[in-house]
Motif scaffolding. Structure first.
Motif, PDB file in Angstrom:
ATOM      1  N   ALA A  62     -44.862  55.648 -20.733  1.00  0.00           N
ATOM      2  CA  ALA A  62     -45.963  55.345 -21.645  1.00  0.00           C
ATOM      3  C   ALA A  62     -45.867  53.916 -22.180  1.00  0.00           C
ATOM      4  O   ALA A  62     -46.885  53.256 -22.416  1.00  0.00           O
ATOM      5  CB  ALA A  62     -45.960  56.349 -22.800  1.00  0.00           C
ATOM      6  N   ALA A  63     -44.643  53.437 -22.368  1.00  0.00           N
ATOM      7  CA  ALA A  63     -44.445  52.093 -22.927  1.00  0.00           C
ATOM      8  C   ALA A  63     -44.498  50.996 -21.875  1.00  0.00           C
ATOM      9  O   ALA A  63     -44.630  49.814 -22.216  1.00  0.00           O
ATOM     10  CB  ALA A  63     -43.105  52.040 -23.657  1.00  0.00           C
ATOM     11  N   ARG A  64     -44.406  51.366 -20.587  1.00  0.00           N
ATOM     12  CA  ARG A  64     -44.245  50.359 -19.529  1.00  0.00           C
ATOM     13  C   ARG A  64     -45.374  49.331 -19.481  1.00  0.00           C
ATOM     14  O   ARG A  64     -45.090  48.112 -19.387  1.00  0.00           O
ATOM     15  CB  ARG A  64     -44.098  51.043 -18.169  1.00  0.00           C
ATOM     16  CG  ARG A  64     -43.799  50.085 -17.021  1.00  0.00           C
ATOM     17  CD  ARG A  64     -43.530  50.842 -15.727  1.00  0.00           C
ATOM     18  NE  ARG A  64     -44.655  51.691 -15.365  1.00  0.00           N
ATOM     19  CZ  ARG A  64     -45.759  51.241 -14.764  1.00  0.00           C
ATOM     20  NH1 ARG A  64     -45.886  49.951 -14.466  1.00  0.00           N
ATOM     21  NH2 ARG A  64     -46.732  52.060 -14.459  1.00  0.00           N
ATOM     22  N   PRO A  65     -46.658  49.725 -19.566  1.00  0.00           N
ATOM     23  CA  PRO A  65     -47.706  48.691 -19.501  1.00  0.00           C
ATOM     24  C   PRO A  65     -47.599  47.664 -20.627  1.00  0.00           C
ATOM     25  O   PRO A  65     -47.801  46.462 -20.408  1.00  0.00           O
ATOM     26  CB  PRO A  65     -49.000  49.508 -19.620  1.00  0.00           C
ATOM     27  CG  PRO A  65     -48.629  50.872 -19.125  1.00  0.00           C
ATOM     28  CD  PRO A  65     -47.217  51.079 -19.580  1.00  0.00           C
ATOM     29  N   TYR A  66     -47.253  48.119 -21.816  1.00  0.00           N
ATOM     30  CA  TYR A  66     -47.098  47.193 -22.936  1.00  0.00           C
ATOM     31  C   TYR A  66     -45.914  46.258 -22.709  1.00  0.00           C
ATOM     32  O   TYR A  66     -46.008  45.045 -22.936  1.00  0.00           O
ATOM     33  CB  TYR A  66     -46.920  47.971 -24.227  1.00  0.00           C
ATOM     34  CG  TYR A  66     -46.577  47.097 -25.412  1.00  0.00           C
ATOM     35  CD1 TYR A  66     -47.527  46.232 -25.955  1.00  0.00           C
ATOM     36  CD2 TYR A  66     -45.305  47.115 -25.966  1.00  0.00           C
ATOM     37  CE1 TYR A  66     -47.214  45.414 -27.028  1.00  0.00           C
ATOM     38  CE2 TYR A  66     -44.980  46.297 -27.036  1.00  0.00           C
ATOM     39  CZ  TYR A  66     -45.940  45.451 -27.562  1.00  0.00           C
ATOM     40  OH  TYR A  66     -45.617  44.633 -28.625  1.00  0.00           O
ATOM     41  N   LEU A  67     -44.781  46.820 -22.269  1.00  0.00           N
ATOM     42  CA  LEU A  67     -43.600  45.994 -22.037  1.00  0.00           C
ATOM     43  C   LEU A  67     -43.834  44.993 -20.912  1.00  0.00           C
ATOM     44  O   LEU A  67     -43.300  43.876 -20.945  1.00  0.00           O
ATOM     45  CB  LEU A  67     -42.391  46.881 -21.731  1.00  0.00           C
ATOM     46  CG  LEU A  67     -41.914  47.746 -22.897  1.00  0.00           C
ATOM     47  CD1 LEU A  67     -40.748  48.612 -22.458  1.00  0.00           C
ATOM     48  CD2 LEU A  67     -41.526  46.889 -24.097  1.00  0.00           C
ATOM     49  N   ASP A  68     -44.652  45.367 -19.908  1.00  0.00           N
ATOM     50  CA  ASP A  68     -44.991  44.426 -18.839  1.00  0.00           C
ATOM     51  C   ASP A  68     -45.762  43.239 -19.405  1.00  0.00           C
ATOM     52  O   ASP A  68     -45.535  42.085 -19.013  1.00  0.00           O
ATOM     53  CB  ASP A  68     -45.821  45.122 -17.752  1.00  0.00           C
ATOM     54  CG  ASP A  68     -44.988  46.065 -16.890  1.00  0.00           C
ATOM     55  OD1 ASP A  68     -43.739  45.972 -16.946  1.00  0.00           O
ATOM     56  OD2 ASP A  68     -45.582  46.907 -16.192  1.00  0.00           O
ATOM     57  N   ARG A  69     -46.682  43.503 -20.347  1.00  0.00           N
ATOM     58  CA  ARG A  69     -47.445  42.414 -20.969  1.00  0.00           C
ATOM     59  C   ARG A  69     -46.522  41.533 -21.818  1.00  0.00           C
ATOM     60  O   ARG A  69     -46.670  40.308 -21.835  1.00  0.00           O
ATOM     61  CB  ARG A  69     -48.577  42.977 -21.833  1.00  0.00           C
ATOM     62  CG  ARG A  69     -49.695  43.618 -21.062  1.00  0.00           C
ATOM     63  CD  ARG A  69     -50.995  43.636 -21.845  1.00  0.00           C
ATOM     64  NE  ARG A  69     -50.862  44.279 -23.151  1.00  0.00           N
ATOM     65  CZ  ARG A  69     -50.992  45.581 -23.371  1.00  0.00           C
ATOM     66  NH1 ARG A  69     -51.241  46.394 -22.343  1.00  0.00           N
ATOM     67  NH2 ARG A  69     -50.870  46.076 -24.584  1.00  0.00           N
ATOM     68  N   TRP A  74     -32.972  41.978 -21.698  1.00  0.00           N
ATOM     69  CA  TRP A  74     -32.319  43.275 -21.877  1.00  0.00           C
ATOM     70  C   TRP A  74     -33.124  44.385 -21.190  1.00  0.00           C
ATOM     71  O   TRP A  74     -32.560  45.230 -20.489  1.00  0.00           O
ATOM     72  CB  TRP A  74     -32.184  43.594 -23.373  1.00  0.00           C
ATOM     73  CG  TRP A  74     -31.786  45.022 -23.614  1.00  0.00           C
ATOM     74  CD1 TRP A  74     -30.536  45.547 -23.563  1.00  0.00           C
ATOM     75  CD2 TRP A  74     -32.671  46.107 -23.902  1.00  0.00           C
ATOM     76  NE1 TRP A  74     -30.573  46.901 -23.810  1.00  0.00           N
ATOM     77  CE2 TRP A  74     -31.872  47.273 -24.023  1.00  0.00           C
ATOM     78  CE3 TRP A  74     -34.044  46.213 -24.081  1.00  0.00           C
ATOM     79  CZ2 TRP A  74     -32.418  48.525 -24.311  1.00  0.00           C
ATOM     80  CZ3 TRP A  74     -34.601  47.458 -24.362  1.00  0.00           C
ATOM     81  CH2 TRP A  74     -33.785  48.586 -24.466  1.00  0.00           C
ATOM     82  N   ALA A  75     -34.444  44.379 -21.373  1.00  0.00           N
ATOM     83  CA  ALA A  75     -35.290  45.449 -20.834  1.00  0.00           C
ATOM     84  C   ALA A  75     -35.269  45.481 -19.316  1.00  0.00           C
ATOM     85  O   ALA A  75     -35.459  46.539 -18.706  1.00  0.00           O
ATOM     86  CB  ALA A  75     -36.717  45.287 -21.338  1.00  0.00           C
ATOM     87  N   SER A  76     -35.034  44.321 -18.692  1.00  0.00           N
ATOM     88  CA  SER A  76     -35.032  44.267 -17.222  1.00  0.00           C
ATOM     89  C   SER A  76     -33.647  44.502 -16.634  1.00  0.00           C
ATOM     90  O   SER A  76     -33.497  44.554 -15.402  1.00  0.00           O
ATOM     91  CB  SER A  76     -35.566  42.909 -16.757  1.00  0.00           C
ATOM     92  OG  SER A  76     -34.721  41.861 -17.198  1.00  0.00           O
ATOM     93  N   ASP A  77     -32.644  44.645 -17.466  1.00  0.00           N
ATOM     94  CA  ASP A  77     -31.278  44.875 -16.995  1.00  0.00           C
ATOM     95  C   ASP A  77     -31.100  46.346 -16.640  1.00  0.00           C
ATOM     96  O   ASP A  77     -31.301  47.219 -17.492  1.00  0.00           O
ATOM     97  CB  ASP A  77     -30.286  44.483 -18.095  1.00  0.00           C
ATOM     98  CG  ASP A  77     -28.838  44.467 -17.611  1.00  0.00           C
ATOM     99  OD1 ASP A  77     -28.480  45.298 -16.754  1.00  0.00           O
ATOM    100  OD2 ASP A  77     -28.062  43.627 -18.109  1.00  0.00           O
ATOM    101  N   PRO A  78     -30.746  46.677 -15.394  1.00  0.00           N
ATOM    102  CA  PRO A  78     -30.583  48.087 -15.028  1.00  0.00           C
ATOM    103  C   PRO A  78     -29.486  48.800 -15.810  1.00  0.00           C
ATOM    104  O   PRO A  78     -29.475  50.029 -15.905  1.00  0.00           O
ATOM    105  CB  PRO A  78     -30.263  48.031 -13.520  1.00  0.00           C
ATOM    106  CG  PRO A  78     -29.779  46.639 -13.271  1.00  0.00           C
ATOM    107  CD  PRO A  78     -30.494  45.770 -14.256  1.00  0.00           C
ATOM    108  N   GLY A  79     -28.567  48.022 -16.392  1.00  0.00           N
ATOM    109  CA  GLY A  79     -27.503  48.637 -17.168  1.00  0.00           C
ATOM    110  C   GLY A  79     -27.916  49.088 -18.554  1.00  0.00           C
ATOM    111  O   GLY A  79     -27.123  49.695 -19.280  1.00  0.00           O
ATOM    112  N   ARG A  80     -29.174  48.819 -18.939  1.00  0.00           N
ATOM    113  CA  ARG A  80     -29.597  49.193 -20.298  1.00  0.00           C
ATOM    114  C   ARG A  80     -29.621  50.703 -20.509  1.00  0.00           C
ATOM    115  O   ARG A  80     -29.579  51.170 -21.643  1.00  0.00           O
ATOM    116  CB  ARG A  80     -30.976  48.617 -20.602  1.00  0.00           C
ATOM    117  CG  ARG A  80     -32.125  49.290 -19.863  1.00  0.00           C
ATOM    118  CD  ARG A  80     -33.453  48.658 -20.214  1.00  0.00           C
ATOM    119  NE  ARG A  80     -34.530  49.301 -19.480  1.00  0.00           N
ATOM    120  CZ  ARG A  80     -35.664  49.697 -20.024  1.00  0.00           C
ATOM    121  NH1 ARG A  80     -35.878  49.520 -21.311  1.00  0.00           N
ATOM    122  NH2 ARG A  80     -36.602  50.260 -19.302  1.00  0.00           N
TER     123      ARG A  80
END
Length: 233
Positions: free
Chosen positions: A181-188, A201-207
């Motif tokens: 649900a949050a992905r479109p907002y985080l992409d923007r 941080w959000a793009s790090d697979p280790g998060r």
């Protein structure tokens, strides 16, 4: 506090199939079944097979009185070992407290809103303070040790209750549902370049790895800190 505390009055003796203990047990079951832990006296009366909620007030005094009794039920689930020293005592207080609020998340809210003056709460504080009594610490500091651990317990429990309420309100969403649900907002946000370190941080697979700050780990960090208080030898 306008209402007289429930602890001042003994419940009435009666041959009716009601008792303070039965009312509290039913209230606990009812609260456990609600995502937000909220109950009404009317729903409680229905669960107990009582025609009018007013019949319950003879035993609990008021809705606040019922909250006091429910909170004290929660305190009764917390244990403090005796004779092993202050750190094992407070560790057990924290761990058994965490188990109690996981079983009954509403307990955390009541612990913040109602005074801990019931017999279970008083016995619990007494046992914890007994293990701190031999330390060369002021009275306020000794109570501060106990309340530091309780703050972790009830703060974590309140967060658990709020998350449970939130998830129920949107259809018991999973972590994957919330992330999608949050992905479109985080992409923007990422495309805007406004928050580069958050985006990193959000793009790090280790998060999504297990967080190091579990309840148990934070409890040990707190106890490590209390160990350094001057006078705590």
């Amino acid at each position: 506090m306008n209402e007289k505390l429930v602890w001042f009055d003994e419940p009435p003796r009666t041959t009716q199939p009601l008792s303070r203990e039965r009312i509290v047990a039913a209230a606990v079951d009812l609260a456990d079944a609600q995502a937000d832990g909220e109950i009404t006296m009317r729903a409680l009366a229905q669960k107990l097979g009582v025609r009018s909620p007013m019949a319950l007030y003879r035993y609990v005094g008021s809705k606040d009185g019922l909250a006091d009794l429910m909170a004290d039920h929660g305190y009764g689930l917390i244990t403090v070992p005796r004779g092993e020293g202050w750190r094992p005592a407070l560790r057990a207080l924290g761990l058994s407290g965490w188990a109690a609020v996981q079983a009954h998340p509403w307990f955390a809210r009541l612990a913040f809103s109602r005074p801990p003056l019931g017999p279970n709460a008083m016995a619990l504080y007494d046992a914890a303070l007994a293990e701190l009594d031999s330390l060369d610490l002021p009275a306020a500091t000794r109570m501060g040790f106990v309340n530091t651990v309780f703050g972790h317990v009830f703060g974590s429990g309140l967060a658990l209750l709020e998350e449970r309420t939130m998830r129920a309100g949107i259809g018991d969403a999973t972590d994957a549902d919330l992330a999608e649900a949050a992905r479109p907002y985080l992409d923007r946000v990422a495309a805007s370049g406004k928050y580069p370190y958050f985006t990193k941080w959000a793009s790090d697979p280790g998060r999504d790895d297990s967080a190091p700050q579990t309840f148990e780990k934070i409890l040990e960090w707190l106890l490590d800190g209390l160990e350094t208080v001057p006078g705590n030898d």
